[in-house]
Motif scaffolding. Sequence first.
Motif, PDB file in Angstrom:
ATOM      1  N   PRO A  61      -3.539   8.291  -7.778  1.00  0.00           N
ATOM      2  CA  PRO A  61      -4.293   7.936  -8.991  1.00  0.00           C
ATOM      3  C   PRO A  61      -3.593   6.876  -9.841  1.00  0.00           C
ATOM      4  O   PRO A  61      -4.247   6.038 -10.446  1.00  0.00           O
ATOM      5  N   TYR A  62      -2.289   6.887  -9.868  1.00  0.00           N
ATOM      6  CA  TYR A  62      -1.543   5.890 -10.644  1.00  0.00           C
ATOM      7  C   TYR A  62      -1.513   4.528  -9.939  1.00  0.00           C
ATOM      8  O   TYR A  62      -1.437   3.491 -10.587  1.00  0.00           O
ATOM      9  N   MET A  63      -1.592   4.544  -8.625  1.00  0.00           N
ATOM     10  CA  MET A  63      -1.511   3.304  -7.872  1.00  0.00           C
ATOM     11  C   MET A  63      -2.845   2.581  -7.783  1.00  0.00           C
ATOM     12  O   MET A  63      -2.883   1.394  -7.498  1.00  0.00           O
ATOM     13  N   LEU A  64      -3.947   3.268  -8.024  1.00  0.00           N
ATOM     14  CA  LEU A  64      -5.258   2.632  -7.929  1.00  0.00           C
ATOM     15  C   LEU A  64      -5.397   1.468  -8.898  1.00  0.00           C
ATOM     16  O   LEU A  64      -6.054   0.476  -8.595  1.00  0.00           O
ATOM     17  N   GLU A  65      -4.789   1.573 -10.060  1.00  0.00           N
ATOM     18  CA  GLU A  65      -4.874   0.505 -11.045  1.00  0.00           C
ATOM     19  C   GLU A  65      -4.199  -0.774 -10.554  1.00  0.00           C
ATOM     20  O   GLU A  65      -4.671  -1.873 -10.809  1.00  0.00           O
ATOM     21  N   LYS A  66      -3.103  -0.635  -9.842  1.00  0.00           N
ATOM     22  CA  LYS A  66      -2.355  -1.802  -9.366  1.00  0.00           C
ATOM     23  C   LYS A  66      -2.813  -2.283  -7.994  1.00  0.00           C
ATOM     24  O   LYS A  66      -2.426  -3.357  -7.560  1.00  0.00           O
ATOM     25  N   PHE A  67      -3.633  -1.493  -7.309  1.00  0.00           N
ATOM     26  CA  PHE A  67      -3.985  -1.814  -5.932  1.00  0.00           C
ATOM     27  C   PHE A  67      -4.754  -3.124  -5.831  1.00  0.00           C
ATOM     28  O   PHE A  67      -4.509  -3.926  -4.923  1.00  0.00           O
ATOM     29  N   HIS A  68      -5.689  -3.365  -6.742  1.00  0.00           N
ATOM     30  CA  HIS A  68      -6.490  -4.592  -6.689  1.00  0.00           C
ATOM     31  C   HIS A  68      -5.603  -5.830  -6.808  1.00  0.00           C
ATOM     32  O   HIS A  68      -5.731  -6.770  -6.017  1.00  0.00           O
ATOM     33  N   GLU A  69      -4.694  -5.829  -7.771  1.00  0.00           N
ATOM     34  CA  GLU A  69      -3.774  -6.957  -7.933  1.00  0.00           C
ATOM     35  C   GLU A  69      -2.914  -7.142  -6.695  1.00  0.00           C
ATOM     36  O   GLU A  69      -2.637  -8.257  -6.272  1.00  0.00           O
ATOM     37  N   TRP A  70      -2.504  -6.027  -6.107  1.00  0.00           N
ATOM     38  CA  TRP A  70      -1.631  -6.084  -4.943  1.00  0.00           C
ATOM     39  C   TRP A  70      -2.329  -6.731  -3.749  1.00  0.00           C
ATOM     40  O   TRP A  70      -1.790  -7.638  -3.117  1.00  0.00           O
ATOM     41  N   HIS A  71      -3.545  -6.279  -3.414  1.00  0.00           N
ATOM     42  CA  HIS A  71      -4.175  -6.820  -2.213  1.00  0.00           C
ATOM     43  C   HIS A  71      -4.596  -8.272  -2.416  1.00  0.00           C
ATOM     44  O   HIS A  71      -4.627  -9.043  -1.452  1.00  0.00           O
ATOM     45  N   LEU A  72      -4.882  -8.685  -3.649  1.00  0.00           N
ATOM     46  CA  LEU A  72      -5.150 -10.096  -3.889  1.00  0.00           C
ATOM     47  C   LEU A  72      -3.886 -10.932  -3.721  1.00  0.00           C
ATOM     48  O   LEU A  72      -3.916 -12.024  -3.152  1.00  0.00           O
TER      49      LEU A  72
END
Length: 87
Positions: A61-72
């Motif tokens: 749940p904490y990583m979902l916020e950063k996941f979009h930035e990461w995969h971009l």
Amino acid sequence: MNEKFSFKKLIQLYEEIISVNHRTEIARELRDEDDLFLFLCLSETLGLPNPAYYYTLELYPYMLEKFHEWHLRMGMDKSPLTGFRCC
């Protein structure tokens, strides 16, 4: 009391002077560490074995916020994971 305050201020000034030239390098290293940690936590969903998968489940749940930035940043236009819909 005044001596401690001035000593603290001197230490802070010293740390700022030392880190001025290296702020971008430090930020890049921290970003790389975050990327590696995110990759290691999500490696099981990407098909790579992760021995600590059971312990990292509660971090999702904490990583979902950063996941979009990461995969971009990794060069993926859309989420590589079917379970995580961020785009």
